[in-house]
Design a protein around this motif. Structure first.
Motif, PDB file in Angstrom:
ATOM      1  N   TYR A  91       0.833  -1.193   0.000  1.00 17.36           N
ATOM      2  CA  TYR A  91       0.000   0.000   0.000  1.00 17.36           C
ATOM      3  C   TYR A  91       0.873   1.251   0.000  1.00 17.36           C
ATOM      4  O   TYR A  91       1.861   1.325   0.744  1.00 17.36           O
ATOM      5  CB  TYR A  91      -0.893   0.042   1.234  1.00 17.36           C
ATOM      6  N   ALA A  93       1.002   5.166   1.029  1.00 17.66           N
ATOM      7  CA  ALA A  93       0.369   5.995   2.050  1.00 17.66           C
ATOM      8  C   ALA A  93       0.945   7.399   2.018  1.00 17.66           C
ATOM      9  O   ALA A  93       2.130   7.582   1.707  1.00 17.66           O
ATOM     10  CB  ALA A  93       0.563   5.378   3.421  1.00 17.66           C
ATOM     11  N   ALA A 105       1.481   3.054  10.894  1.00 22.01           N
ATOM     12  CA  ALA A 105       0.474   3.237   9.855  1.00 22.01           C
ATOM     13  C   ALA A 105      -0.650   4.155  10.315  1.00 22.01           C
ATOM     14  O   ALA A 105      -1.259   4.864   9.502  1.00 22.01           O
ATOM     15  CB  ALA A 105      -0.094   1.879   9.443  1.00 22.01           C
ATOM     16  N   TYR A 108      -0.824   7.858   9.165  1.00 20.12           N
ATOM     17  CA  TYR A 108      -1.057   8.226   7.777  1.00 20.12           C
ATOM     18  C   TYR A 108      -2.540   8.461   7.518  1.00 20.12           C
ATOM     19  O   TYR A 108      -3.388   7.667   7.926  1.00 20.12           O
ATOM     20  CB  TYR A 108      -0.521   7.145   6.841  1.00 20.12           C
ATOM     21  N   TRP A 111      -4.567   6.553   1.926  1.00 24.10           N
ATOM     22  CA  TRP A 111      -4.102   5.230   1.500  1.00 24.10           C
ATOM     23  C   TRP A 111      -4.599   4.906   0.104  1.00 24.10           C
ATOM     24  O   TRP A 111      -5.714   5.285  -0.270  1.00 24.10           O
ATOM     25  CB  TRP A 111      -4.611   4.156   2.456  1.00 24.10           C
TER      26      TRP A 111
END
Length: 121
Positions: A91, A93, A105, A108, A111
């Motif tokens: 992914y 981000a 994560a 963030y 996405w």
């Protein structure tokens, strides 16, 4: 809002290479790539700050590099010497925090939908 779209995933033999791209509506202060396996949390792989400084997970040092093209709002992940443990959904981000680094994560805000990478032994 920042829209992100990944591309470049696929299946490759161990030792091979892939280049992932993340097309963004705009680049933010911290752009990153995360990997997620089924049933597991997303883990940071590599990030790049607005000044171009990269941060790497230990598992990818010397094999993965990250770069960005500010003119095209695109971030690239070059993956060399791929290993089966690199398999997962990758992914892109975008985060608006500083400093960048390899941060969780949860920090963030934006996405992409992900692109699958499979490394066969």
């Amino acid at each position: 809002q920042v829209q992100l779209k990944e591309s470049g995933g696929g299946s490759v033999q161990a030792g091979g290479s892939l280049r992932l791209s993340c097309a963004a509506s705009r680049l933010t202060s911290c752009m990153g790539w995360f990997r997620q396996d089924p049933g597991k949390e997303r883990e940071g792989v590599i990030t790049i700050a607005s000044d171009g400084r990269p941060s790497y997970a230990d598992s990818v040092k010397g094999r993965f590099t990250i770069s960005k093209d500010n003119a095209y709002n695109t971030v690239y992940l070059q993956m060399n010497n791929l290993k089966p443990e690199d398999t997962g959904m990758y992914y892109c981000a975008a985060g608006t925090f500083v400093p960048c680094g390899l941060r969780p994560a949860s920090l963030y805000s934006y996405w992409g939908e992900g692109t699958q990478v499979a490394v066969n032994s």
